[in-house]
Structure formats: C-alpha cells, structure tokens
Design an enzyme around this catalytic site. Structure first.
Site, PDB file in Angstrom:
ATOM      1  N   VAL A  42      11.274  30.593   6.404  1.00 41.29           N
ATOM      2  CA  VAL A  42      11.763  29.960   7.726  1.00 41.29           C
ATOM      3  C   VAL A  42      13.437  30.073   7.652  1.00 41.29           C
ATOM      4  O   VAL A  42      13.745  29.581   6.820  1.00 41.29           O
ATOM      5  CB  VAL A  42      11.294  28.586   7.812  1.00 41.29           C
ATOM      6  CG1 VAL A  42      11.757  27.984   9.284  1.00 41.29           C
ATOM      7  CG2 VAL A  42       9.861  28.360   7.670  1.00 41.29           C
ATOM      8  N   GLY A  69      14.650  -4.515  -2.520  1.00 42.91           N
ATOM      9  CA  GLY A  69      14.902  -4.772  -3.710  1.00 42.91           C
ATOM     10  C   GLY A  69      15.889  -3.675  -4.514  1.00 42.91           C
ATOM     11  O   GLY A  69      15.774  -2.601  -4.217  1.00 42.91           O
ATOM     12  N   GLU A  89       4.186  29.749   4.663  1.00 45.23           N
ATOM     13  CA  GLU A  89       4.427  29.728   3.400  1.00 45.23           C
ATOM     14  C   GLU A  89       5.209  30.715   2.854  1.00 45.23           C
ATOM     15  O   GLU A  89       4.985  31.927   2.908  1.00 45.23           O
ATOM     16  CB  GLU A  89       3.014  29.435   2.835  1.00 45.23           C
ATOM     17  CG  GLU A  89       2.958  29.259   1.232  1.00 45.23           C
ATOM     18  CD  GLU A  89       3.777  28.376   0.585  1.00 45.23           C
ATOM     19  OE1 GLU A  89       3.342  27.065   1.041  1.00 45.23           O
ATOM     20  OE2 GLU A  89       4.461  28.497  -0.335  1.00 45.23           O
ATOM     21  N   ARG A 113       7.529  16.630  -1.983  1.00 44.43           N
ATOM     22  CA  ARG A 113       7.942  15.214  -1.581  1.00 44.43           C
ATOM     23  C   ARG A 113       8.907  15.003  -2.664  1.00 44.43           C
ATOM     24  O   ARG A 113       8.825  15.872  -3.889  1.00 44.43           O
ATOM     25  CB  ARG A 113       6.866  14.304  -1.762  1.00 44.43           C
ATOM     26  CG  ARG A 113       5.971  14.289  -0.533  1.00 44.43           C
ATOM     27  CD  ARG A 113       4.899  13.334  -0.634  1.00 44.43           C
ATOM     28  NE  ARG A 113       5.405  11.973  -0.455  1.00 44.43           N
ATOM     29  CZ  ARG A 113       5.627  11.252   0.617  1.00 44.43           C
ATOM     30  NH1 ARG A 113       5.439  11.918   1.697  1.00 44.43           N
ATOM     31  NH2 ARG A 113       6.207   9.873   0.650  1.00 44.43           N
ATOM     32  N   GLY A 153       0.752  -1.026  -0.015  1.00 49.00           N
ATOM     33  CA  GLY A 153       0.172  -0.045   0.081  1.00 49.00           C
ATOM     34  C   GLY A 153       0.842   1.175   0.008  1.00 49.00           C
ATOM     35  O   GLY A 153       0.460   2.223  -0.162  1.00 49.00           O
ATOM     36  N   HIS A 192     -32.976  16.164  -7.491  1.00 47.70           N
ATOM     37  CA  HIS A 192     -33.260  17.163  -6.556  1.00 47.70           C
ATOM     38  C   HIS A 192     -33.791  16.619  -5.191  1.00 47.70           C
ATOM     39  O   HIS A 192     -34.464  15.487  -5.212  1.00 47.70           O
ATOM     40  CB  HIS A 192     -34.355  18.170  -6.879  1.00 47.70           C
ATOM     41  CG  HIS A 192     -34.769  19.369  -6.297  1.00 47.70           C
ATOM     42  ND1 HIS A 192     -33.747  20.277  -5.921  1.00 47.70           N
ATOM     43  CD2 HIS A 192     -35.635  19.240  -5.386  1.00 47.70           C
ATOM     44  CE1 HIS A 192     -34.514  21.015  -4.882  1.00 47.70           C
ATOM     45  NE2 HIS A 192     -35.710  20.580  -4.612  1.00 47.70           N
TER      46      HIS A 192
HETATM   47  P1  NAI Z   1       3.103  20.735  -2.258  1.00 48.07           P
HETATM   48  O1  NAI Z   1       4.006  20.902  -3.050  1.00 48.07           O
HETATM   49  O2  NAI Z   1       1.805  20.615  -2.210  1.00 48.07           O
HETATM   50  O3  NAI Z   1       3.421  21.937  -1.046  1.00 48.07           O
HETATM   51  C1  NAI Z   1       4.601  22.411  -0.534  1.00 48.07           C
HETATM   52  C2  NAI Z   1       4.390  23.790   0.084  1.00 48.07           C
HETATM   53  O4  NAI Z   1       5.534  24.056   0.754  1.00 48.07           O
HETATM   54  C3  NAI Z   1       4.491  24.786  -1.286  1.00 48.07           C
HETATM   55  O5  NAI Z   1       3.587  25.630  -1.256  1.00 48.07           O
HETATM   56  C4  NAI Z   1       5.943  25.266  -0.946  1.00 48.07           C
HETATM   57  O6  NAI Z   1       5.767  26.698  -1.328  1.00 48.07           O
HETATM   58  C5  NAI Z   1       5.969  25.392   0.326  1.00 48.07           C
HETATM   59  N1  NAI Z   1       7.374  25.346   0.887  1.00 48.07           N
HETATM   60  C6  NAI Z   1       8.352  24.758   0.461  1.00 48.07           C
HETATM   61  N2  NAI Z   1       9.464  25.035   1.150  1.00 48.07           N
HETATM   62  C7  NAI Z   1       9.238  26.058   1.897  1.00 48.07           C
HETATM   63  C8  NAI Z   1       9.830  26.707   3.085  1.00 48.07           C
HETATM   64  N3  NAI Z   1      11.190  26.489   3.139  1.00 48.07           N
HETATM   65  N4  NAI Z   1       9.330  27.593   3.687  1.00 48.07           N
HETATM   66  C9  NAI Z   1       7.882  27.765   3.675  1.00 48.07           C
HETATM   67  N5  NAI Z   1       7.026  27.262   2.541  1.00 48.07           N
HETATM   68  C10 NAI Z   1       7.947  26.356   1.802  1.00 48.07           C
HETATM   69  O7  NAI Z   1       3.639  19.478  -1.207  1.00 48.07           O
HETATM   70  P2  NAI Z   1       3.271  18.718   0.016  1.00 48.07           P
HETATM   71  O8  NAI Z   1       2.183  19.381   0.805  1.00 48.07           O
HETATM   72  O9  NAI Z   1       4.432  18.544   1.095  1.00 48.07           O
HETATM   73  O10 NAI Z   1       2.582  17.487  -0.542  1.00 48.07           O
HETATM   74  C11 NAI Z   1       3.645  16.568  -1.191  1.00 48.07           C
HETATM   75  C12 NAI Z   1       2.735  15.753  -2.377  1.00 48.07           C
HETATM   76  O11 NAI Z   1       1.760  15.001  -1.585  1.00 48.07           O
HETATM   77  C13 NAI Z   1       2.194  16.846  -3.429  1.00 48.07           C
HETATM   78  O12 NAI Z   1       2.333  16.277  -4.740  1.00 48.07           O
HETATM   79  C14 NAI Z   1       0.586  16.651  -3.079  1.00 48.07           C
HETATM   80  O13 NAI Z   1      -0.091  16.946  -4.388  1.00 48.07           O
HETATM   81  C15 NAI Z   1       0.748  14.937  -2.290  1.00 48.07           C
HETATM   82  N6  NAI Z   1      -0.466  15.164  -1.375  1.00 48.07           N
HETATM   83  C16 NAI Z   1      -1.794  14.959  -1.931  1.00 48.07           C
HETATM   84  C17 NAI Z   1      -2.854  14.885  -1.245  1.00 48.07           C
HETATM   85  C18 NAI Z   1      -4.366  14.931  -1.844  1.00 48.07           C
HETATM   86  O14 NAI Z   1      -4.321  14.512  -2.632  1.00 48.07           O
HETATM   87  N7  NAI Z   1      -5.078  14.868  -0.853  1.00 48.07           N
HETATM   88  C19 NAI Z   1      -2.692  14.856   0.325  1.00 48.07           C
HETATM   89  C20 NAI Z   1      -1.215  14.950   0.577  1.00 48.07           C
HETATM   90  C21 NAI Z   1      -0.257  14.973  -0.198  1.00 48.07           C
END
Ligand code: NAI
Length: 460
Positions: A235, A113, A201, A268, A38, A438
C-alpha cells in the site's frame, strides 16, 4: 498504602486469569485496570469478533437452507442488531470476569496504573492518586494495533480492529490492509454480510505463519466466496476523494482501489504505556518486555506476561503465562512450553494449527512423515454439508506427532486432540488406536493418524 503479594497491571486474559490462579494459591492479589476487565480479548478482539463470526455463519447457513430441504426465504442481515448482540455477549462476559475476581477476593482497582518505582504502582483516579505496594508486580499491559507509516493512514474512515468493532453501519466496500489473522477474520465476516471486501497483503501469501499447503487450498476458497485478495502488493497511500482511494503497487505496477472504509490489520505491538521502561532499567527487545521461562523480567519481583512480552500474541498464551508467573511466585517449579500452542483462524472454512509447520521442518532439514485425510471421505462431514476440508498431520521419524493443521468445519474444536498429542508426544499409532466415535468429524484425525505409518482405511 495497601500492600499485596501480587499486583497485576492489566486485566486482560493474562492478568485476570493469572489473578484467579494467584488467589487459588492463597496469595493476596490486586489487579489494576484502566478500562474494562477482559482487555482486548473480551472487549475488542476474540469475543466480539466471534459473536460477529456466528452471525455471519447463521446468515450463510440460512442462505443454504434449501440445500437441506428447508424453505426459509431470503435472509436479511440487520447490522445494528448483529452489533447489539455482540455487545450483549461482551458485557455478559465482562460482568462474569468481575464476579469471578470478586468471588476469588482479588482486589480490582479501576484506574490507570503507573509503574515508576520498584515495589509499587501509582493508580490515577479522576481526582486522586493511590499508591499500591507489591512484593511482585506482573506487567500484563497487552498490545495495541500497529499503525502503518503511509500517507493517509490517519484519515477518517481508516480504522483498526478497535474502531471497526464499534461501527453502527456497514460500508459498501472495505479494503483490508494485511492478510493475517485479523484481516482475514474481518474479511470473512464482512463479505458474508454483503460488503465488497479486498485484502491487500505485502507478502507472497496470506497467513504467513500457517502451513503453506493449507494456505494454498484456503486462498481460492476465500476468493470464490467473493473476497478479492492481492498478495505481493504494497500500500503506497490512502487519499480521500469522493470515497477513500487506496493506492497499491505490485510487480505489474500501481493501481487504485476504491473503498468506503479501510481496515488496517498489519499486526499488533506491545503496549508499555504507564511503565517507565528507561527509568526502571526494564529490559526490552523490539518494544517487548524480555522475560525468561518463568516470565521473570530482569528486575527482581517483576514479571511480564501476554502480548506485552511479544512472542505468540494469543489470549490463551497470555493466560498460560499468567498462571506460570504466579505459580513461580508461589514456589512451584514451572516453565513455559510453547511447542504445542493451538491457534485458530475463524475464517470460513476455519483453520486451526498446532506445533510445527511443514515449511519449518523443511527449513530445518528435519526428516518427517506427513499424512492427510479429506473431509469429503468422512460421513459426518457429508451429513453436515461440510465436505470441504483437510486434516494434515506431521510426525517425526519415530511417528511422534509434531504438528498439525486442520482446515474445515469445527477445526477450532478438533485441533485440541492434536494439541494433546503434540504436548504429550503421542504417536500416530496412539491416535489411530484410540477408538473415535462414529459418525464424527474427529474420525478424520484417526484416519489421518492411520496414515502416519500405514494408510487411512476410508481412502482408496
Ligand atoms: P498478523 O501478524 O497475523 O498479520 C499481519 C499481516 O499484515 C501480515 O501478513 C503482514 O505481512 C501484513 N502487513 C503488514 N504491513 C502491511 C502493509 N503495509 N501492507 C500490506 N500488508 C501488510 O497480525 P494481525 O492480523 O494484525 O493480528 C495481530 C495479532 O492478533 C496476531 O498475533 C494474531 O495472531 C492475533 N489474533 C489472533 C486471532 C485468533 O487467534 N483467532 C484473531 C485475531 C488476532
């Protein structure tokens, strides 16, 4: 040496779904997995977070019980039990995947692997090494949380989504670095459970890939719920004093935020551990495996799918890529199409998107039509007590739906009508003329569709 037509390296939603499809196609399949079946999705991502989202939702709704004429007293979250329930949901699903693979006669090989030579994978067990031969190898090794290069990022108490999902107690104050999908989903969960949450952010807005107008509507709602959101804020460092101290900086200067836990949710990156990229000559770009529309890499008989190939890092995209790869192996004429990938952010309210955003259309100077319909004009939304929300549709000049964003209750389910519309190039007229039951939230889509060429009916 055992030999298979298809060997998957990695058993996440890319690998295991691809393996199931390969078995359906009559191919002999093995799947190598070092951890739990998974992958991230079931064990450290989509599913455990959704179990937590649901607990938060039950708490939020119970707090609102009086509004619905129900006296229920003050609900109290019990974090260990919330986490135990999450664990049960995960283990049920992981077990289910194992049973599905077994029933499909996919050979599951537990162990790490290594892919170092064409045509075979070495699997390390506790005290032995096994070699598995393959006509086709599908690299489905997923991704890992990106770390941020600032002082203090490795302090105890600074965690990623992997570790926070294993916590047994709630912090009083949580600082989340990154206002993307992971950051905001955890912000919504933790804030509802009573934690003081601050999101930092660096970009001008949260959720950089989502329709800007919807983000402008969502941001104050999240703030009103109690989440502090600092945008255009970097940060600088994290220090351990009596508590964790997060030093941030925006246009106005530096400030410090106190925290008991810091969640780094700054994206990621593909995980290519166990793959001898250089030795094999595997082509990568910015750390991700390069593939074509059939998910083939530059090496014959080697495919890459899921987060390991970068692009849209979503479980359902990985699954679609896994299916595409094995269907190509089976001789089908297939090609990945990324134009209609639905995506959901499980905040409160939920946000769901598919296709292009308005800012993308503007950037490309494409002429478009836009239509919106508010939840507040929908009978079912009012009955549910969920009148905050919007459906936004984007269509090309001919009225073909090219993108949509929904913010509001059940957006995660509603978006799929629009995914079909984008995928099948349906027009606003097609959707508007389809009779919608509806009273349902789905009527918001029909109403917005009426607005592509004319006007919604239930809007003055
Ligand atoms: P993300 O790319 O969505 O967001 C990361 C955010 O962190 C961005 O807005 C970026 O500007 C900010 N950032 C990066 N470095 C920073 C710093 N030093 N200081 C402040 N802000 C900073 O990545 P996220 O949220 O970690 O998700 C990773 C992946 O997992 C994405 O591809 C996401 O789509 C996927 N995911 C999908 C979900 C869903 O479909 N519901 C749920 C959780 C994750």
């Amino acid at each position: 040496m055992e030999h298979y037509q298809v060997v998957f390296l990695g058993g996440g939603p890319g690998g295991y779904v691809g393996a199931l499809r390969a078995a359906q196609l009559g191919l002999s399949v093995a799947l190598i997995e070092a951890g739990e079946l998974g992958g991230t999705c079931l064990n450290r991502g989509c599913i455990p977070t959704k179990a937590l989202v649901r607990s938060a939702e039950v708490l939020r709704e119970t707090r609102r019980a009086e509004e619905f004429g129900i006296s229920a007293g003050e609900p109290v979250p019990d974090f260990p039990r919330i986490m135990a329930r999450k664990g049960q949901v995960v283990s049920t699903l992981v077990g289910g995947v194992g049973q599905l693979l077994k029933a499909a006669k996919v050979k599951v090989i537990k162990g790490f692997g290594e892919f170092k030579e064409p045509g075979k994978i070495q699997v390390k067990h506790a005290d032995s090494v096994e070699e598995i031969g393959a006509d086709n190898i599908i690299l489905a090794t997923g991704s890992v949380p990106a770390r941020i290069p600032i002082p203090g990022a490795d302090l105890p108490g600074v965690v990623t989504s992997d570790e926070i999902l294993a916590e047994t107690s709630l912090p009083e104050r949580l600082v989340i670095i990154g206002g993307g999908v992971i950051g905001l989903e955890f912000a919504a969960i933790y804030q509802t459970l009573g934690v003081k949450v601050t999101v930092v952010e660096m970009l001008p807005g949260i959720l950089p890939n989502v329709d800007e107008e919807i983000v402008r509507r969502l941001t104050p709602l999240l703030k009103r719920s109690g989440i502090d959101i600092f945008t255009k804020t970097s940060v600088r460092e994290i220090r351990q004093e009596e508590c964790l101290v997060v030093k941030v900086e925006d246009e106005k200067g530096a400030k410090e935020i106190q925290a008991d836990k810091v969640l780094v949710a700054a994206g990621r990156k593909p995980n290519l551990q166990g793959i001898d990229v250089a030795g094999l000559g595997l082509k990568t770009e910015r750390g991700a495996i390069v593939v074509n529309g059939q998910m083939q890499t530059n090496l014959p008989g080697v495919y890459g799918i899921g987060d390991a190939v970068g692009g849209i890092m979503l479980a359902h995209v990985a699954s679609a890529e896994g299916i595409t790869a094995v269907e190509h192996i089976a001789g089908h004429k297939v090609e990945m199409n990324y134009s209609a990938v639905p995506s959901v952010i499980f905040t409160h309210p939920e946000v769901a998107t598919v296709g292009v955003t308005e800012q993308e259309l503007k950037l490309k100077s494409i002429t478009y039509k836009v239509s919106k319909f508010p939840y507040s004009a929908n009978g079912k939304a009012l009955a549910l007590g969920e009148s905050v929300g919007t459906v936004k549709l984007l269509a090309d000049e001919q009225g073909v739906i090219v993108g949509a964003t929904i913010m509001g209750a059940q957006a995660s389910t509603l978006i799929h009508e629009l995914a079909v519309a984008v995928e099948k190039k349906l027009t606003g007229e097609d959707l508007a003329r389809t009779i919608h039951a509806h009273p349902t939230l789905s009527e918001t889509i029909m109403e917005a569709a009426h607005g592509i060429n004319g006007k919604p009916l239930h809007l003055a």
